[in-house]
Design a protein around this motif. Structure first.
Motif, PDB file in Angstrom:
ATOM      1  N   VAL A   1       0.866  -1.172   0.000  1.00 37.39           N
ATOM      2  CA  VAL A   1       0.000   0.000   0.000  1.00 37.39           C
ATOM      3  C   VAL A   1       0.902   1.220   0.000  1.00 37.39           C
ATOM      4  O   VAL A   1       1.755   1.378   0.886  1.00 37.39           O
ATOM      5  CB  VAL A   1      -0.949   0.046   1.222  1.00 37.39           C
ATOM      6  N   GLY A   2       0.719   2.071  -1.004  1.00 37.43           N
ATOM      7  CA  GLY A   2       1.478   3.308  -1.091  1.00 37.43           C
ATOM      8  C   GLY A   2       0.626   4.473  -0.631  1.00 37.43           C
ATOM      9  O   GLY A   2      -0.399   4.300   0.033  1.00 37.43           O
TER      10      GLY A   2
ATOM     11  N   ILE B   1      -4.732   7.257   0.359  1.00 40.46           N
ATOM     12  CA  ILE B   1      -5.385   6.171   1.087  1.00 40.46           C
ATOM     13  C   ILE B   1      -5.223   6.468   2.570  1.00 40.46           C
ATOM     14  O   ILE B   1      -4.089   6.557   3.064  1.00 40.46           O
ATOM     15  CB  ILE B   1      -4.754   4.806   0.726  1.00 40.46           C
ATOM     16  N   ASN B   2      -6.342   6.637   3.277  1.00 39.49           N
ATOM     17  CA  ASN B   2      -6.242   6.963   4.698  1.00 39.49           C
ATOM     18  C   ASN B   2      -5.765   5.744   5.493  1.00 39.49           C
ATOM     19  O   ASN B   2      -5.770   4.614   5.015  1.00 39.49           O
ATOM     20  CB  ASN B   2      -7.561   7.525   5.239  1.00 39.49           C
ATOM     21  N   GLU B   3      -5.346   5.986   6.717  1.00 37.21           N
ATOM     22  CA  GLU B   3      -4.750   4.933   7.543  1.00 37.21           C
ATOM     23  C   GLU B   3      -5.725   3.792   7.825  1.00 37.21           C
ATOM     24  O   GLU B   3      -5.341   2.615   7.809  1.00 37.21           O
ATOM     25  CB  GLU B   3      -4.227   5.525   8.861  1.00 37.21           C
ATOM     26  N   GLN B   4      -6.977   4.104   8.070  1.00 35.66           N
ATOM     27  CA  GLN B   4      -7.977   3.063   8.355  1.00 35.66           C
ATOM     28  C   GLN B   4      -8.141   2.118   7.151  1.00 35.66           C
ATOM     29  O   GLN B   4      -8.139   0.902   7.298  1.00 35.66           O
ATOM     30  CB  GLN B   4      -9.320   3.696   8.718  1.00 35.66           C
TER      31      GLN B   4
ATOM     32  N   LYS C   1      -7.068  -1.970   6.728  1.00 33.14           N
ATOM     33  CA  LYS C   1      -8.032  -2.994   6.279  1.00 33.14           C
ATOM     34  C   LYS C   1      -7.506  -3.735   5.055  1.00 33.14           C
ATOM     35  O   LYS C   1      -7.626  -4.960   4.966  1.00 33.14           O
ATOM     36  CB  LYS C   1      -9.383  -2.356   5.961  1.00 33.14           C
ATOM     37  N   LEU C   2      -6.936  -2.997   4.112  1.00 28.22           N
ATOM     38  CA  LEU C   2      -6.390  -3.635   2.909  1.00 28.22           C
ATOM     39  C   LEU C   2      -5.258  -4.591   3.262  1.00 28.22           C
ATOM     40  O   LEU C   2      -5.212  -5.720   2.774  1.00 28.22           O
ATOM     41  CB  LEU C   2      -5.905  -2.581   1.916  1.00 28.22           C
TER      42      LEU C   2
END
Length: 147
Positions: free
Chosen positions: A84-85, A124-127, A131-132
């Motif tokens: 995740v970037g 992409i927010n932290e939450q 989840k990803l």
């Protein structure tokens, strides 16, 4: 493959070519099937993502073939987020014959997160990132009708 969500599906006759194996372009459809089930299992589906103001778009898809799949084979597809970037994430997929575990292919698809209304790239927010990355490792979606 053990720490990933799995999807089982059966190769249909119409997906095969004159050589009696799955036609190469069908693997992109299988990747999409896996991505859809992953998003359903992890986030409640693409619609839930859109309701939060996000959407994603494919910017890169790579498939490396390792062996053939044929009509009526049951394929086991493992799916996980490998990276995740800031604005993108990479979904990795591994397809194997369900019974023999022989390798069929590896795929990697990179998505860019966008605003659901403007389609402009967003962070992409932290939450969502957590989840990803957590995925749904205990989930198996059985679309093949097997035990």
């Amino acid at each position: 493959m053990s720490d990933s969500m799995k999807v089982l599906f059966r190769v249909r006759y119409a997906e095969c070519d004159a050589q009696q194996v799955v036609f190469n372009s069908r693997y992109a459809e299988y990747v999409d099937l896996g991505a859809t089930e992953f998003m359903r299992g992890v986030l409640g589906g693409f619609n839930h993502l859109i309701e939060q103001g996000f959407d994603n778009q494919v910017v890169n898809l790579n498939i490396s073939w390792q062996g053939p799949a044929k009509f009526d084979d049951v394929i086991e597809m493992a799916i996980w987020v490998s990276k995740v970037g800031t604005c993108s994430y990479t979904l990795s997929l591994e397809m194997r014959h369900h019974l023999t575990k022989k390798a069929i292919c590896l795929a990697e698809v990179i998505y860019v997160m966008v605003d659901a209304k403007t389609y402009k790239k967003v962070e992409i927010n932290e939450q969502l990132k957590q989840k990803l990355l957590a995925g749904a490792p205990t989930l198996t979606v059985n679309l093949a009708g097997t035990d």
